[in-house]
Design an enzyme around this catalytic site. Structure first.
Site, short mmCIF file in Angstrom:
data_model
loop_
_atom_site.label_atom_id
_atom_site.label_comp_id
_atom_site.label_asym_id
_atom_site.label_seq_id
_atom_site.Cartn_x
_atom_site.Cartn_y
_atom_site.Cartn_z
N ASP A 23 0.88 -1.17 0.00
CA ASP A 23 0.00 0.00 0.00
C ASP A 23 0.91 1.22 0.00
O ASP A 23 1.54 1.53 1.01
CB ASP A 23 -0.89 -0.03 1.26
CG ASP A 23 -1.66 1.27 1.47
OD1 ASP A 23 -1.65 2.14 0.58
OD2 ASP A 23 -2.29 1.41 2.55
N LYS A 85 2.79 11.10 -3.36
CA LYS A 85 1.77 10.43 -4.17
C LYS A 85 0.89 11.42 -4.94
O LYS A 85 0.38 11.12 -6.01
CB LYS A 85 0.90 9.56 -3.25
CG LYS A 85 -0.08 8.66 -3.96
CD LYS A 85 -0.75 7.77 -2.93
CE LYS A 85 -1.76 6.83 -3.53
NZ LYS A 85 -2.34 5.94 -2.49
N GLU A 185 -7.29 0.36 -4.59
CA GLU A 185 -7.33 0.30 -3.12
C GLU A 185 -8.67 -0.23 -2.60
O GLU A 185 -8.68 -1.11 -1.72
CB GLU A 185 -7.01 1.68 -2.54
CG GLU A 185 -5.52 2.01 -2.68
CD GLU A 185 -5.17 3.49 -2.55
OE1 GLU A 185 -6.05 4.28 -2.13
OE2 GLU A 185 -4.03 3.85 -2.86
N ASP A 209 -12.84 5.66 2.47
CA ASP A 209 -11.41 5.70 2.81
C ASP A 209 -10.99 7.12 3.19
O ASP A 209 -10.87 7.99 2.33
CB ASP A 209 -10.61 5.18 1.60
CG ASP A 209 -9.09 5.13 1.89
OD1 ASP A 209 -8.64 5.68 2.91
OD2 ASP A 209 -8.38 4.54 1.07
P1 ADP Z 1 -3.01 7.47 3.78
O1 ADP Z 1 -3.94 6.45 3.19
O2 ADP Z 1 -3.31 8.86 3.33
O3 ADP Z 1 -1.58 7.11 3.63
P2 ADP Z 1 -3.62 6.52 6.48
O4 ADP Z 1 -4.74 5.64 6.13
O5 ADP Z 1 -2.39 5.89 6.98
O6 ADP Z 1 -3.30 7.55 5.33
O7 ADP Z 1 -4.19 7.54 7.56
C1 ADP Z 1 -3.37 8.45 8.20
C2 ADP Z 1 -4.22 9.34 9.05
O8 ADP Z 1 -4.87 8.55 10.04
C3 ADP Z 1 -3.42 10.39 9.76
O9 ADP Z 1 -4.07 11.65 9.65
C4 ADP Z 1 -3.44 9.90 11.19
O10 ADP Z 1 -3.35 10.97 12.11
C5 ADP Z 1 -4.79 9.25 11.26
N1 ADP Z 1 -4.90 8.33 12.40
C6 ADP Z 1 -4.05 7.31 12.70
N2 ADP Z 1 -4.44 6.72 13.84
C7 ADP Z 1 -5.54 7.38 14.27
C8 ADP Z 1 -6.39 7.25 15.39
N3 ADP Z 1 -6.17 6.32 16.32
N4 ADP Z 1 -7.46 8.09 15.51
C9 ADP Z 1 -7.67 9.04 14.58
N5 ADP Z 1 -6.89 9.23 13.50
C10 ADP Z 1 -5.83 8.41 13.35
MG MG Z 2 -4.56 4.88 2.18
#
Ligand code: ADP
Ligand code: MG
Length: 616
Positions: A23, A85, A185, A209
Site C-alpha cells: 500500500d 503520491k 485500493e 477511505d
Molecule cells: P493514507 O492512506 O493517506 O496514507 P492513512 O490511512 O495511513 O493515510 O491515515 C493516516 C491518518 O490517520 C493520519 O491523519 C493519522 O493521524 C490518522 N490516524 C491514525 N491513527 C488514528 C487514530 N487512532 N485516531 C484518529 N486518527 C488516526
Molecule cells: Mg490509504
C-alpha cells in the site's frame, strides 16, 4: 534477472517465491504478505515497531525514509519530502493551484511535463522519490521474511489514470521490484474482508477511505469474482491532517498565541504533532490534556466532534454523489467498508453509519487493510489459492476480420475476464447464403499483422437482398480464458459457433512483443486503415452509381452518362494509386456530376408517387 513463467490466462506463477502486497499511501505506506503457517495476511513490522512507514523522505548527509525522516519535518522542511503520491504522474499544470501545500521546491518551468522536485543541487522525479519508499518497504520485507523479495502487487486509488498507474509501476521497477499487478485500493480492502473469493456471491460495496490528506468513496459491484468500480468521488485535500488542524487552531486560541508564533517553524511543527496526538487519544478517550511551552492545553471529545462535523459532512456529500452516480440506493449497499487511519475517529464511524443506515465494517485494521488485500491478491497471483476466482484481464484484443482485411475489435485488450460483447453485421451481396468469420487476436489494424485464432462459416442464410440479413456475432470469454464465438442470423435464427483458447501457445514474451509491435506501427496502421476505409467506400460508390445509371437510363442524358462513367474511371484510378486524399477528391467530383440527375430522378419519383402512379 530470471524470467518466471506466468500463465496469462490464469495469471498464475509456478514457483514458491513470496510475492508481497504494498500500500503506497500518501501519508503512510505498508508492506504485507501471507504468513506461511497461518496462511493469513499480515502487515510486516520489525519487532517493537509499527507496520506503517510514513511516506516521508529526508535528504541530509544520507537519505532517510519513514519515521527517521519524519523528525525532519520540523527542523529541515525544504529537504523533507512528503505527500509525493499527489505528484505521481502529474504535470505542474495539474497541481499548480495547490502549490502552496508543498514546503519543498517543485520546478515550475515546464508546465505540461511531469513535475520535478529540487533538493539542493539535485532534481528528482516523483517516480524516483516513490521508488525510495518502495525500496524501504522491500528492504523491510526482506529483513523480516529473510528471503529475497522481487515481486509485488501495488495498490492505487480507483480514480488513478493511466499515467498515474504507469508512474506507480515505474517506481516499483526502479526499486528493483517487478510489479505483477496494480490493483485498486477499494478492491484490496474488499478482498481483505474475504469478498470476491467465491464465485456465487453478488454484492454492492461502499468503500469509505479517509486517510491523512485524502478522502475517497468508491462504490463497487462484485459479481462472478470480478470487482467493478461503479463510481468514485471524494476530496483530494481532505483528511486526518484537517482534523489535526482544527485542534491546532483550538490550541492556538487557548494559548492566545499571535501571528509571530508562526515564524518559529519548529514550535509550529511540534504543536502540530501534539494536535495529532490529541486527535488519536480522542479516538478512545473523552478528553485530552497536555502542556505546551509550559502552558496547559486541553480538548474534550465533544469539542472535537463539533469542530470536525463540517469536515465529515463534506465526506457525506461526496458519498451522496457517488451513490447517485452508481445508480444504487443506500438499501442496495450490502456492506460499508471503513478504510484509512482517520476512520478510527468515532464521530466518523457514527456519521457514516447514520448516513448509510447500517452498521459499518471496521473490524479489519483500517491502517493495514489495503496492504492486507494486496497481499491476498499477490497470493492469488502466486497460484497458492486454488478455490479463488481470478480477477484477470485479457492481455490482447479479440476481434474479427471485416472488409478490406481490417481488424474489428469486439473485446478490447484489458477487458475484465469473464467478458462478453456482440456486434451486428450484414451481407454484402444479394442472395448471399454464407458469411465467413475469421477470429483474430492482437492490436494491429490489419488482421494480417495479428494472430489468427480460428475461422468458421455461418451457412444456410436464407436468400435475402444485400444488407437485409442481421448477423449477430457474439464473443464470450469465460474465466478460464476460453473464447466462444457465435454467429446468428437473427431473422432466420440460423446459428453456428466455435470455441477457442486464445492464450494457447502464447507466452508472456510474445504478448509483450505483440504490444510493442502495435505501438511501433501505430502511425502506419492508422494511415493504412484510413486508406482501406476510403477504398471500400469508393468501390461501393462506383457500384451504386453504375446500378443507378442502368435503372434510370431513360431519365439521364447521354452527356451525363458519359461524364459519370469517365469520372468513375478516375475514382478507380485513384483507388489504384492508393492515395486516400485523391480517392476522396475524385469521389467528391463523381458526386458533383451525379447530384443534378439524381435529384431529377428523385423529384420525378416523388411527383409520380403523389399522382398515384408508379415509376420503374
Ligand atoms: P493514507 O492512506 O493517506 O496514507 P492513512 O490511512 O495511513 O493515510 O491515515 C493516516 C491518518 O490517520 C493520519 O491523519 C493519522 O493521524 C490518522 N490516524 C491514525 N491513527 C488514528 C487514530 N487512532 N485516531 C484518529 N486518527 C488516526
Ligand atoms: Mg490509504
Amino acid at each position: 534477472m530470471a524470467k518466471i513463467p506466468i500463465n496469462i490466462a490464469t495469471g498464475s506463477i509456478q514457483q514458491d517465491e513470496i510475492i508481497v502486497g504494498i500500500d503506497l499511501g500518501t501519508t503512510n505506506s505498508l508492506v504485507a504478505a501471507i504468513h506461511p503457517d497461518t496462511k493469513k495476511p499480515i502487515a510486516l513490522k520489525e519487532i517493537d515497531q509499527q507496520s506503517m512507514v510514513p511516506s516521508i523522505i529526508h535528504f541530509g548527509e544520507t537519505i532517510s525514509v519513514g519515521n527517521d525522516a519524519k523528525e525532519y519535518l520540523e527542523t529541515d522542511a525544504t529537504n523533507t519530502i512528503y505527500s509525493i503520491k499527489r505528484l505521481l504522474g502529474r504535470s505542474f499544470d495539474d497541481i499548480k493551484a495547490r502549490k502552496d501545500f508543498f514546503s519543498y521546491k517543485i520546478i515550475d518551468n515546464e508546465e505540461s511535463e511531469l513535475v520535478k522536485i529540487q533538493v539542493e543541487e539535485k532534481f528528482y522525479s516523483p517516480i524516483e522519490l516513490s521508488s525510495l519508499i518502495l525500496k524501504e518497504l522491500k528492504n523491510r520485507a526482506e529483513h523480516i521474511l529473510k528471503t529475497d523479495v522481487s515481486k509485488c502487487v501495488i495498490t492505487v486509488p480507483a480514480y488513478f489514470n493511466d499515467s498515474q498507474r504507469q508512474a506507480t509501476r515505474d517506481a516499483g521497477k526502479l526499486a528493483g521490484l517487478e510489479v505483477l499487478r496494480i490493483i485498486n485500493e477499494p478492491t484490496a480492502a474488499s478482498l481483505a474482508y474475504g469478498m470476491g473469493t467465491t464465485t456465487q456471491e453478488e454484492q454492492n460495496i461502499a468503500v469509505y477511505d479517509l486517510g491523512g490528506g485524502t478522502f475517497d468513496i468508491s462504490i463497487l459491484k462484485l459479481s462472478d469474482g470480478v470487482f467493478d468500480v461503479l463510481s468514485t468521488n471524494g476530496d483530494t485535500y481532505l483528511g486526518g491532517d484537517d482534523f489535526d488542524k482544527v485542534i491546532f487552531d483550538h490550541f492556538i486560541s487557548l494559548l492566545k498565541l499571535d501571528a509571530t508564533f508562526y515564524n518559529n517553524k519548529e514550535a509550529v511543527q511540534s504543536l502540530r504533532l501534539l494536535s495529532e496526538e490529541a486527535k488519536k487519544t480522542l479516538s478512545t478517550k473523552d478528553k485530552f490534556e497536555s502542556t505546551f511551552q509550559d502552558s496547559n492545553v486541553h480538548i474534550t471529545k465533544e469539542e472535537f466532534d463539533t469542530l470536525i462535523t463540517p469536515l465529515i459532512e463534506r465526506t457525506i456529500a461526496a458519498c451522496t454523489k457517488a451513490l447517485a452516480d452508481s445508480t444504487l440506493t443506500k438499501k442496495e449497499i450490502d456492506k460499508v467498508v471503513m478504510v484509512g487511519g482517520s476512520t478510527r475517529t468515532p464521530a466518523v464511524q457514527k456519521m457514516v453509519s447514520d448516513y448509510f443506515e447500517q452498521e459499518v465494517s471496521c473490524e479489519v485494521n483500517p491502517d493495514e487493510i489495503v496492504s492486507l488485500g494486496a497481499a491476498i491478491q499477490a497470493d492469488i497471483l502466486a497460484g497458492n489459492t486454488s478455490d479463488i476466482l481470478l480477477l484477470d484481464v485479457t492481455p490482447l484484443s479479440l476481434g474479427l476480420e471485416t472488409m478490406g482485411g481490417l481488424m474489428d475489435v469486439i473485446i478490447p485488450r484489458n477487458s475484465k475476464v469473464p467478458s462478453q460483447a456482440s456486434r451486428e453485421y450484414t451481407t454484402q451481396k444479394d442472395g448471399q447464403s454464407g458469411i465467413e468469420i475469421n477470429v483474430y487476436q492482437g492490436e494491429r489494424d490489419l488482421v494480417g499483422d495479428n494472430r489468427k485464432l480460428g475461422a468458421f462459416t455461418l451457412k444456410n442464410i436464407p436468400s435475402m437482398p444485400a444488407g437485409l440479413p442481421k448477423v449477430q456475432i457474439k464473443f464470450q470469454l469465460n474465466a478460464d480464458g476460453i473464447l466462444t464465438v457465435s454467429a446468428t442470423e437473427v431473422r432466420s435464427n440460423t446459428k453456428q459457433e466455435i470455441e477457442i483458447k486464445p492464450q494457447y501457445g502464447l507466452d508472456d514474451d510474445k504478448v509483450e512483443q505483440m504490444l510493442m509491435d502495435s505501438m511501433q506501427h501505430a502511425k502506419e496502421d492508422i494511415a493504412h486503415r484510413a486508406f482501406i476505409e476510403a477504398k471500400t467506400e469508393a468501390e461501393h460508390l462506383i457500384d451504386q452509381s453504375e446500378k443507378f445509371l442502368e435503372k434510370h437510363a431513360e431519365l439521364i442524358t447521354k452527356d451525363e452518362k458519359e461524364a459519370s462513367r469517365s469520372q468513375m474511371q478516375q475514382v478507380q484510378k485513384a483507388i489504384e494509386s492508393k492515395d486516400k486524399d485523391k480517392i476522396q477528391l475524385e469521389q467528391e467530383k463523381l458526386n458533383d456530376i451525379s447530384r443534378p440527375y439524381a435529384e431529377r430522378v428523385m423529384d420525378k419519383a416523388v411527383s409520380a408517387a403523389l399522382s398515384g402512379k408508379d415509376i420503374k
